[in-house]
Design a protein around this motif. Structure first.
Motif, PDB file in Angstrom:
ATOM      1  N   GLY A 160       3.307   5.924  -2.861  1.00 30.62           N
ATOM      2  CA  GLY A 160       4.456   6.674  -3.359  1.00 30.62           C
ATOM      3  C   GLY A 160       4.413   6.867  -4.860  1.00 30.62           C
ATOM      4  O   GLY A 160       4.705   7.952  -5.368  1.00 30.62           O
ATOM      5  N   ILE A 161       4.040   5.811  -5.575  1.00 27.05           N
ATOM      6  CA  ILE A 161       3.936   5.914  -7.030  1.00 27.05           C
ATOM      7  C   ILE A 161       2.830   6.897  -7.414  1.00 27.05           C
ATOM      8  O   ILE A 161       2.994   7.711  -8.328  1.00 27.05           O
ATOM      9  CB  ILE A 161       3.686   4.524  -7.638  1.00 27.05           C
ATOM     10  N   ALA A 162       1.705   6.839  -6.704  1.00 28.89           N
ATOM     11  CA  ALA A 162       0.604   7.762  -6.981  1.00 28.89           C
ATOM     12  C   ALA A 162       0.999   9.208  -6.728  1.00 28.89           C
ATOM     13  O   ALA A 162       0.455  10.125  -7.341  1.00 28.89           O
ATOM     14  CB  ALA A 162      -0.617   7.394  -6.135  1.00 28.89           C
TER      15      ALA A 162
ATOM     16  N   VAL B  82      11.767  -0.293  -1.711  1.00 30.28           N
ATOM     17  CA  VAL B  82      11.027  -1.128  -0.763  1.00 30.28           C
ATOM     18  C   VAL B  82      11.957  -2.102  -0.051  1.00 30.28           C
ATOM     19  O   VAL B  82      12.924  -2.603  -0.627  1.00 30.28           O
ATOM     20  CB  VAL B  82       9.870  -1.899  -1.432  1.00 30.28           C
ATOM     21  N   VAL B  83      11.622  -2.344   1.223  1.00 29.69           N
ATOM     22  CA  VAL B  83      12.311  -3.331   2.049  1.00 29.69           C
ATOM     23  C   VAL B  83      11.231  -4.227   2.640  1.00 29.69           C
ATOM     24  O   VAL B  83      10.810  -4.051   3.784  1.00 29.69           O
ATOM     25  CB  VAL B  83      13.147  -2.669   3.158  1.00 29.69           C
TER      26      VAL B  83
ATOM     27  N   SER C  46       6.378 -10.503  -5.502  1.00 30.29           N
ATOM     28  CA  SER C  46       5.714 -10.127  -6.743  1.00 30.29           C
ATOM     29  C   SER C  46       4.791  -8.930  -6.545  1.00 30.29           C
ATOM     30  O   SER C  46       4.397  -8.285  -7.522  1.00 30.29           O
ATOM     31  CB  SER C  46       4.922 -11.304  -7.308  1.00 30.29           C
ATOM     32  N   ARG C  47       4.459  -8.613  -5.312  1.00 28.28           N
ATOM     33  CA  ARG C  47       3.597  -7.465  -5.022  1.00 28.28           C
ATOM     34  C   ARG C  47       4.356  -6.139  -5.096  1.00 28.28           C
ATOM     35  O   ARG C  47       3.777  -5.081  -4.918  1.00 28.28           O
ATOM     36  CB  ARG C  47       2.944  -7.629  -3.646  1.00 28.28           C
ATOM     37  N   TYR C  48       5.654  -6.217  -5.356  1.00 28.04           N
ATOM     38  CA  TYR C  48       6.486  -5.010  -5.357  1.00 28.04           C
ATOM     39  C   TYR C  48       7.119  -4.752  -6.719  1.00 28.04           C
ATOM     40  O   TYR C  48       8.154  -4.098  -6.817  1.00 28.04           O
ATOM     41  CB  TYR C  48       7.591  -5.153  -4.302  1.00 28.04           C
ATOM     42  N   ARG C  49       6.493  -5.240  -7.775  1.00 28.14           N
ATOM     43  CA  ARG C  49       7.097  -5.151  -9.107  1.00 28.14           C
ATOM     44  C   ARG C  49       7.366  -3.715  -9.553  1.00 28.14           C
ATOM     45  O   ARG C  49       8.283  -3.472 -10.338  1.00 28.14           O
ATOM     46  CB  ARG C  49       6.186  -5.826 -10.140  1.00 28.14           C
ATOM     47  N   ARG C  50       6.570  -2.772  -9.081  1.00 23.72           N
ATOM     48  CA  ARG C  50       6.703  -1.387  -9.559  1.00 23.72           C
ATOM     49  C   ARG C  50       7.725  -0.581  -8.752  1.00 23.72           C
ATOM     50  O   ARG C  50       7.928   0.605  -9.013  1.00 23.72           O
ATOM     51  CB  ARG C  50       5.344  -0.688  -9.515  1.00 23.72           C
ATOM     52  N   ALA C  51       8.387  -1.216  -7.807  1.00 26.59           N
ATOM     53  CA  ALA C  51       9.373  -0.503  -6.995  1.00 26.59           C
ATOM     54  C   ALA C  51      10.630  -0.184  -7.797  1.00 26.59           C
ATOM     55  O   ALA C  51      11.013  -0.923  -8.712  1.00 26.59           O
ATOM     56  CB  ALA C  51       9.743  -1.333  -5.777  1.00 26.59           C
ATOM     57  N   GLU C  52      11.258   0.914  -7.448  1.00 29.21           N
ATOM     58  CA  GLU C  52      12.551   1.271  -8.048  1.00 29.21           C
ATOM     59  C   GLU C  52      13.613   0.230  -7.698  1.00 29.21           C
ATOM     60  O   GLU C  52      14.446  -0.138  -8.524  1.00 29.21           O
ATOM     61  CB  GLU C  52      12.994   2.641  -7.521  1.00 29.21           C
TER      62      GLU C  52
ATOM     63  N   SER D 224       0.832  -1.209   0.000  1.00 34.21           N
ATOM     64  CA  SER D 224       0.000   0.000   0.000  1.00 34.21           C
ATOM     65  C   SER D 224       0.860   1.250   0.000  1.00 34.21           C
ATOM     66  O   SER D 224       0.514   2.260  -0.623  1.00 34.21           O
ATOM     67  CB  SER D 224      -0.932   0.008   1.216  1.00 34.21           C
ATOM     68  N   GLY D 225       1.997   1.199   0.684  1.00 34.73           N
ATOM     69  CA  GLY D 225       2.910   2.337   0.684  1.00 34.73           C
ATOM     70  C   GLY D 225       3.589   2.526  -0.652  1.00 34.73           C
ATOM     71  O   GLY D 225       3.799   3.659  -1.100  1.00 34.73           O
TER      72      GLY D 225
END
Length: 232
Positions: free
Chosen positions: A189-191, A198-199, A207-213, A184-185
Motif C-alpha cells: 500500500g505504501i509503495a 492495519v489490523v 513493530s513490523r507496522y511502524r509505517r502504518a497510518e 507485506s500488504g
C-alpha cells in the motif's frame, strides 16, 4: 480540506476510496490456513507456528509455499504442498466467519456511496470459496482484484494489486485508504502511494507496522468520518 485527529496531529488528505485485503481482515480464514498447514507439516514432525506464519502472511501463495518448505526443510516441493493444501482448504473455507466489524463497515461505506474494492492475494477460485456464505455483503464491493488477475504481475509487497484496484475504481492513490493485516500488504500500500490502516493478528509483532497510518485491534475501531470518508 485537511483533517486532524484527536491529538491535533495532521493525518493527511480526506480519503475518497477504500481498498481491502480479505484474509485475516474481512474474513477469519487464517485459522483455517493454520489448521490445514499444520496437518500437512505435522506428518513430517514439524510445527507451523507464528515464527513461520508471521513471515508468510499476505504473500502470494507460491512465494509463501517456497518459504515454508525451506524454513521447515520439508521433504516435499512447494507445488506438492500447495496442491494438497488447496484441496483441504476448499472443503473448509465456506465455513469461515466475518471478522469483527467487517460487514458493518462495508455496509456503511456502501450506503454512503464510497467506492470500495477487494485486493486479495487469493486466487479467484479460492476467493469464491471463502465468500460463498457472505455474498450478501461481498456483492457490495465495486471491484474485486485477485492474485491471479492478469494485470497483477507481482504479488505483495509489490504495489501491483493496489494499483490495479485503484485504476479500476478510477481512484487517486493520494485519496485512497488501504486496509491490511499483513506487513507485506502494508508495504504494498505504501509503495502504491496510499495511506494504510492495519489490523494485525494479535500474534504479530506490532513493530513490523511502524509505517502504518493507524494500527487497530479490529475494524470495529475504525471511524470513517475521521478520515473524511463520511461526513459524520
Amino acid at each position: 480540506m485537511q483533517i486532524k485527529d484527536s491529538t491535533d496531529k495532521l493525518i493527511g488528505r480526506p480519503a475518497q476510496f477504500a481498498l481491502f485485503d480479505m484474509d485475516g481482515l474481512l474474513l477469519d480464514t487464517e485459522i483455517i490456513y493454520t489448521q490445514v498447514t499444520q496437518s500437512i507439516v505435522g506428518r513430517f514432525g514439524k510445527t507451523f507456528d507464528w515464527s513461520i506464519k508471521g513471515n508468510m502472511i499476505g504473500l502470494p501463495a507460491m512465494v509463501a509455499a517456497n518459504y515454508l518448505v525451506g524454513a521447515l526443510q520439508l521433504p516435499i516441493s512447494a507445488e506438492i504442498y500447495l496442491a494438497e493444501r488447496d484441496q483441504l482448504l476448499r472443503a473448509k473455507f465456506p465455513s469461515c466467519k466475518a471478522m469483527p466489524g467487517a460487514e458493518n463497515l462495508i455496509r456503511n461505506l456502501d450506503s454512503h456511496n464510497i467506492p470500495i474494492a477487494v485486493a486479495t492475494s487469493s486466487s479467484r477460485e479460492l476467493f469464491q470459496s471463502k465468500t460463498s456464505n457472505h455474498q450478501d455483503w461481498f456483492k457490495l464491493f465495486n471491484i474485486v482484484v485477485t492474485g491471479d488477475d492478469a494485470e497483477v504481475k507481482q504479488g505483495k509487497p509489490a504495489p501491483d494489486i493496489f494499483n490495479v484496484a485503484a485504476k479500476r475504481l478510477d481512484a487517486n492513490p493520494r485519496n485512497t485508504l488501504v486496509f491490511e493485516d499483513a506487513p507485506s500488504g502494508l508495504a504494498a500500500g505504501i509503495a502504491a502511494g496510499m495511506r494504510v490502516i492495519v489490523v494485525p493478528d494479535p500474534n504479530m509483532d506490532k513493530s513490523r507496522y511502524r509505517r502504518a497510518e493507524r494500527i487497530l485491534n479490529s475494524l470495529e475501531e475504525f471511524n470513517p468520518a475521521e478520515f473524511g470518508l463520511l461526513s459524520s
